[in-house]
Design a protein around this motif. Sequence first.
Motif, PDB file in Angstrom:
ATOM      1  N   VAL A 194       0.829  -1.209   0.000  1.00  0.00           N
ATOM      2  CA  VAL A 194       0.000   0.000   0.000  1.00  0.00           C
ATOM      3  C   VAL A 194       0.859   1.253   0.000  1.00  0.00           C
ATOM      4  CG1 VAL A 194      -1.562   1.375   1.460  1.00  0.00           C
ATOM      5  CG2 VAL A 194      -2.044  -1.036   1.039  1.00  0.00           C
ATOM      6  N   LEU A 195       1.974   1.218   0.719  1.00  0.00           N
ATOM      7  CA  LEU A 195       2.851   2.376   0.841  1.00  0.00           C
ATOM      8  C   LEU A 195       3.305   2.875  -0.523  1.00  0.00           C
ATOM      9  CD1 LEU A 195       4.508   4.294   2.614  1.00  0.00           C
ATOM     10  CD2 LEU A 195       6.269   2.528   2.749  1.00  0.00           C
ATOM     11  N   PHE A 196       3.664   1.969  -1.418  1.00  0.00           N
ATOM     12  CA  PHE A 196       4.136   2.363  -2.738  1.00  0.00           C
ATOM     13  C   PHE A 196       2.985   2.594  -3.720  1.00  0.00           C
ATOM     14  CE2 PHE A 196       7.792   0.260  -0.824  1.00  0.00           C
ATOM     15  CZ  PHE A 196       8.797   1.182  -1.091  1.00  0.00           C
ATOM     16  N   LEU A 197       1.903   1.860  -3.547  1.00  0.00           N
ATOM     17  CA  LEU A 197       0.772   2.037  -4.455  1.00  0.00           C
ATOM     18  C   LEU A 197      -0.002   3.327  -4.193  1.00  0.00           C
ATOM     19  CD1 LEU A 197      -0.810  -1.532  -4.792  1.00  0.00           C
ATOM     20  CD2 LEU A 197       0.585  -0.285  -6.451  1.00  0.00           C
ATOM     21  N   THR A 198       0.074   3.846  -2.969  1.00  0.00           N
ATOM     22  CA  THR A 198      -0.684   5.055  -2.627  1.00  0.00           C
ATOM     23  C   THR A 198      -0.330   6.201  -3.556  1.00  0.00           C
ATOM     24  OG1 THR A 198      -0.938   4.440  -0.304  1.00  0.00           O
ATOM     25  CG2 THR A 198      -1.104   6.767  -0.827  1.00  0.00           C
ATOM     26  N   ASP A 199       0.956   6.432  -3.754  1.00  0.00           N
ATOM     27  CA  ASP A 199       1.362   7.512  -4.653  1.00  0.00           C
ATOM     28  C   ASP A 199       1.141   7.136  -6.112  1.00  0.00           C
ATOM     29  OD1 ASP A 199       2.892  10.181  -4.963  1.00  0.00           O
ATOM     30  OD2 ASP A 199       3.975   8.804  -6.288  1.00  0.00           O
ATOM     31  N   PHE A 200       1.459   5.893  -6.444  1.00  0.00           N
ATOM     32  CA  PHE A 200       1.342   5.448  -7.837  1.00  0.00           C
ATOM     33  C   PHE A 200      -0.101   5.569  -8.333  1.00  0.00           C
ATOM     34  CE2 PHE A 200       0.784   2.116 -11.064  1.00  0.00           C
ATOM     35  CZ  PHE A 200       1.754   2.499 -11.970  1.00  0.00           C
ATOM     36  N   LEU A 201      -1.059   5.207  -7.477  1.00  0.00           N
ATOM     37  CA  LEU A 201      -2.479   5.249  -7.855  1.00  0.00           C
ATOM     38  C   LEU A 201      -3.170   6.534  -7.416  1.00  0.00           C
ATOM     39  CD1 LEU A 201      -3.465   1.568  -6.948  1.00  0.00           C
ATOM     40  CD2 LEU A 201      -2.868   2.499  -9.200  1.00  0.00           C
ATOM     41  N   ARG A 202      -2.417   7.443  -6.802  1.00  0.00           N
ATOM     42  CA  ARG A 202      -2.934   8.745  -6.385  1.00  0.00           C
ATOM     43  C   ARG A 202      -4.060   8.643  -5.354  1.00  0.00           C
ATOM     44  NH1 ARG A 202      -2.941  11.991 -12.238  1.00  0.00           N
ATOM     45  NH2 ARG A 202      -0.986  11.104 -12.982  1.00  0.00           N
ATOM     46  N   TYR A 203      -3.806   7.907  -4.324  1.00  0.00           N
ATOM     47  CA  TYR A 203      -4.593   7.901  -3.087  1.00  0.00           C
ATOM     48  C   TYR A 203      -5.993   7.301  -3.214  1.00  0.00           C
ATOM     49  CZ  TYR A 203      -0.908  11.054  -1.500  1.00  0.00           C
ATOM     50  OH  TYR A 203       0.308  11.591  -1.177  1.00  0.00           O
ATOM     51  N   LYS A 204      -6.856   7.881  -4.019  1.00  0.00           N
ATOM     52  CA  LYS A 204      -8.273   7.512  -4.010  1.00  0.00           C
ATOM     53  C   LYS A 204      -8.513   6.031  -4.296  1.00  0.00           C
ATOM     54  CE  LYS A 204     -12.804   8.731  -5.902  1.00  0.00           C
ATOM     55  NZ  LYS A 204     -13.571   9.684  -6.729  1.00  0.00           N
ATOM     56  N   PRO A 205      -7.891   5.414  -5.316  1.00  0.00           N
ATOM     57  CA  PRO A 205      -8.122   3.982  -5.542  1.00  0.00           C
ATOM     58  C   PRO A 205      -7.730   3.114  -4.350  1.00  0.00           C
ATOM     59  CG  PRO A 205      -7.130   4.983  -7.482  1.00  0.00           C
ATOM     60  CD  PRO A 205      -7.068   6.004  -6.387  1.00  0.00           C
ATOM     61  N   VAL A 206      -6.693   3.518  -3.613  1.00  0.00           N
ATOM     62  CA  VAL A 206      -6.275   2.753  -2.433  1.00  0.00           C
ATOM     63  C   VAL A 206      -7.330   2.871  -1.340  1.00  0.00           C
ATOM     64  CG1 VAL A 206      -4.507   2.514  -0.647  1.00  0.00           C
ATOM     65  CG2 VAL A 206      -3.840   3.049  -2.997  1.00  0.00           C
ATOM     66  N   ILE A 207      -7.882   4.072  -1.168  1.00  0.00           N
ATOM     67  CA  ILE A 207      -8.963   4.268  -0.199  1.00  0.00           C
ATOM     68  C   ILE A 207     -10.169   3.411  -0.576  1.00  0.00           C
ATOM     69  CG2 ILE A 207     -10.606   5.948   0.728  1.00  0.00           C
ATOM     70  CD1 ILE A 207      -8.431   8.074   0.464  1.00  0.00           C
ATOM     71  N   LEU A 208     -10.520   3.396  -1.861  1.00  0.00           N
ATOM     72  CA  LEU A 208     -11.642   2.590  -2.347  1.00  0.00           C
ATOM     73  C   LEU A 208     -11.416   1.105  -2.074  1.00  0.00           C
ATOM     74  CD1 LEU A 208     -12.420   4.300  -5.777  1.00  0.00           C
ATOM     75  CD2 LEU A 208     -14.072   3.955  -3.945  1.00  0.00           C
ATOM     76  N   PHE A 209     -10.224   0.629  -2.399  1.00  0.00           N
ATOM     77  CA  PHE A 209      -9.925  -0.792  -2.220  1.00  0.00           C
ATOM     78  C   PHE A 209      -9.942  -1.176  -0.744  1.00  0.00           C
ATOM     79  CE2 PHE A 209      -6.851  -4.309  -1.722  1.00  0.00           C
ATOM     80  CZ  PHE A 209      -7.506  -5.261  -2.491  1.00  0.00           C
ATOM     81  N   GLY A 210      -9.391  -0.326   0.118  1.00  0.00           N
ATOM     82  CA  GLY A 210      -9.391  -0.617   1.546  1.00  0.00           C
ATOM     83  C   GLY A 210     -10.799  -0.680   2.116  1.00  0.00           C
ATOM     84  N   THR A 211     -11.663   0.229   1.652  1.00  0.00           N
ATOM     85  CA  THR A 211     -13.059   0.214   2.114  1.00  0.00           C
ATOM     86  C   THR A 211     -13.783  -1.015   1.594  1.00  0.00           C
ATOM     87  OG1 THR A 211     -12.966   2.636   1.939  1.00  0.00           O
ATOM     88  CG2 THR A 211     -15.114   1.647   2.351  1.00  0.00           C
ATOM     89  N   LEU A 212     -13.475  -1.409   0.367  1.00  0.00           N
ATOM     90  CA  LEU A 212     -14.066  -2.627  -0.189  1.00  0.00           C
ATOM     91  C   LEU A 212     -13.659  -3.849   0.628  1.00  0.00           C
ATOM     92  CD1 LEU A 212     -15.747  -3.879  -2.491  1.00  0.00           C
ATOM     93  CD2 LEU A 212     -13.626  -4.088  -3.807  1.00  0.00           C
ATOM     94  N   CYS A 213     -12.410  -3.890   1.072  1.00  0.00           N
ATOM     95  CA  CYS A 213     -11.952  -4.987   1.936  1.00  0.00           C
ATOM     96  C   CYS A 213     -12.702  -4.996   3.261  1.00  0.00           C
ATOM     97  CB  CYS A 213     -10.452  -4.872   2.186  1.00  0.00           C
ATOM     98  SG  CYS A 213      -9.425  -5.318   0.765  1.00  0.00           S
ATOM     99  N   LEU A 263     -15.084  11.322  -3.198  1.00  0.00           N
ATOM    100  CA  LEU A 263     -13.856  12.048  -2.883  1.00  0.00           C
ATOM    101  C   LEU A 263     -13.203  12.553  -4.166  1.00  0.00           C
ATOM    102  CD1 LEU A 263     -12.252   9.694  -0.198  1.00  0.00           C
ATOM    103  CD2 LEU A 263     -13.352  11.899   0.208  1.00  0.00           C
ATOM    104  N   PRO A 264     -12.785  13.822  -4.188  1.00  0.00           N
ATOM    105  CA  PRO A 264     -12.090  14.347  -5.379  1.00  0.00           C
ATOM    106  C   PRO A 264     -10.793  13.592  -5.624  1.00  0.00           C
ATOM    107  CG  PRO A 264     -12.784  16.127  -3.911  1.00  0.00           C
ATOM    108  CD  PRO A 264     -12.975  14.855  -3.150  1.00  0.00           C
ATOM    109  N   ARG A 265     -10.466  13.402  -6.865  1.00  0.00           N
ATOM    110  CA  ARG A 265      -9.213  12.735  -7.209  1.00  0.00           C
ATOM    111  C   ARG A 265      -8.037  13.650  -6.927  1.00  0.00           C
ATOM    112  NH1 ARG A 265      -9.275   8.075  -9.947  1.00  0.00           N
ATOM    113  NH2 ARG A 265      -7.136   8.429 -10.591  1.00  0.00           N
ATOM    114  N   VAL A 266      -6.942  13.053  -6.525  1.00  0.00           N
ATOM    115  CA  VAL A 266      -5.703  13.810  -6.363  1.00  0.00           C
ATOM    116  C   VAL A 266      -5.088  13.981  -7.745  1.00  0.00           C
ATOM    117  CG1 VAL A 266      -3.400  13.792  -5.356  1.00  0.00           C
ATOM    118  CG2 VAL A 266      -5.338  12.952  -4.029  1.00  0.00           C
ATOM    119  N   LYS A 267      -4.858  15.221  -8.133  1.00  0.00           N
ATOM    120  CA  LYS A 267      -4.440  15.498  -9.509  1.00  0.00           C
ATOM    121  C   LYS A 267      -2.958  15.271  -9.737  1.00  0.00           C
ATOM    122  CE  LYS A 267      -8.101  18.917 -10.142  1.00  0.00           C
ATOM    123  NZ  LYS A 267      -8.415  20.337 -10.455  1.00  0.00           N
TER     124      LYS A 267
END
Length: 470
Positions: free
Chosen positions: A61-80, A182-186
Motif C-alpha cells: 500500500v505504501l508504494f501504491l498510494t502515490d502510484f495510484l494517487r490515493y483515491k483507488p487505495v482508499i476505495l480498495f481498503g473500504t471494499l476490503c 472524494l475528489p481525485r488527487v491530480k
Amino acid sequence: MAQWEVTALFLFVFGLLKEFKPSDPFFMEYAVDTKNITADYMLHDVLPITTYGGLPSLLIVLFLTDFLRYKPVILFGTLCSVLSWVMVIWAYDASPIVEIRQVVESISISSEVAYFTYMYANVDRSHYKIVTSLNHAALHTGRFLGSLTGQLLISQAAMHIHQINYITLGGVSLALLASLLLPRVKKAIYFHSKHSVDLGKIVMNPKGRRTGRDSTTLALSGNYWNRVMMAGEEFWDDMWIAYSNRYILRWSLWWSIAMAVYLQVGLYIESLWRHIEEETEQTIYNGAVDAAQALLSAILGMSVAYLKIPWNKFGELYLTGISFLQGGALILMSQAHNLYWNYGGYILYQTLFQVMIIIVTAEVAEGVKESSEAFTFGLNTVVALVFQILLTFAVTSEFGFSLDIRQEFVVYGICSCVLGVFFFFIALQSRRRLFELGRRNEEQKQSDHAHELASNMATIKARKSSIASF
C-alpha cells in the motif's frame, strides 16, 4: 467554502461512516458465544494474523498510494472492510474463513495510510493541524456513534449481536459509496509528475544535511522501468531528508513504538475484558466505553489544533509524561479485578494516545519535505508493525512465551514505561543543550557589552585628549 474545505467535508463524512461499526466492540463476544470459537484460539491463532498480515500489505500500500494517487487505495481498503463483514455475517464458521477474514481486515487497516495522507496532497501546509484534527475527529465521531448504538441495542435487548452486524455492514457500505465522491488527487509525487523527474544536484544545508534537490529536471522517456528507478531514488532521498532531522526522528520513534503498543491493546482488549467478566460476572459495557473514549478523543483532538504550545521546546517532556501515564494505566488494567476500573484505565490510555498522535502527526507533517508526508507516515507505520510483530511473537506465539492475557498487558505497560524513560533522558539532554546555548548567548552578550563599553570609553578619552590639545 474554499476547495480544501469542501474536500475536508467529504473526507470527514467518509471517515465517520467508515468507523460506524456498532458490533465492533462486541466482536469477541460474537465469535466465542455465537459462533462457538474458543477464546484461546482467538487469542493465540486468529487475532495475531491481523498483525502478521499487516506488514506485507502495508509495504504494498505504501508504494501504491502515490502510484495510484490515493483515491483507488482508499476505495480498495473500504471494499476490503465490506468484504470482511460479509464474511463475518455469512461465513464465519469454518476455520479457514475465520483466518482469511483477518487477512482481509489487515489489508483494510493498512490502507488507512492513504486516508490519513490524502488531505495533505490537497491543502496548504498552513492548514495541516486543522485537517489532521478533522481526520481524527471524523474517525472518533464514527466510533462514538457506532459504539453507542451497539451498546444501546445490546443493553435494551433490542437486537442480537448477529443482527447488529448487518448495521455495521450498512455503515461500511455507505462509506464505500462516500469514497466514490472524494475528489481525485491530480498530482503524484513520485510516479506521474508529467513524466518528468527531478535530476538536479542534492542541495545541502549549512550543516551538511540534504534538504532536497535543485530545480534541474529532465523529461523521462516512455520507459516504465526508468520511472520506477527514479521514483525509488526519490523515495530514498525523502527518507534520508526526513530521518536525518533529529527532531523528526524523535517524534517518529515515539509514533512507531507507541503505535505498536496501541495496536496490540486495541487487538486484545476485548480478551482482557472477557477474562474479567468471567471472573466477576459483571455486566459488560464495551460499547459505552468505546463511545466515551471516542467522544473525549474527538473533543480534545479538535482542541489540539488551536493550542499554541512550543512543541519543539517541550515536546520531549510531554512525550515522557504521556508514556508513563499510558504505561501505568496498562499495568493497572492488567491487575484489575473490577471490570469498570479496567474500563476507566482503557479510556485514559486511549484518550492520551489519540490526542498525542494528532500532535505527533502534525509535527512530522510540518517538518518533512513537502509532499513526502504519505511516504514518511508509511515508513513510521512499517516500523510500528515490525515492532508489533515482535511483540506478538514474544507474548502470544507458542514459539515465544505464550503469556496469558493479564501478563500480556503487563508487557505492554512496561514497553510504554521504557519509552517514557528513553524520552526522559532525551528531554534532559535537550534541556542541557538549551541551557548551554542560553549560557553561551548570555556570555556573548556580556562580552559584546564589555567590548562596546570599552570602545565607548576609548572614544570619550580620545575626545577629551583632543579637547585638551586644542
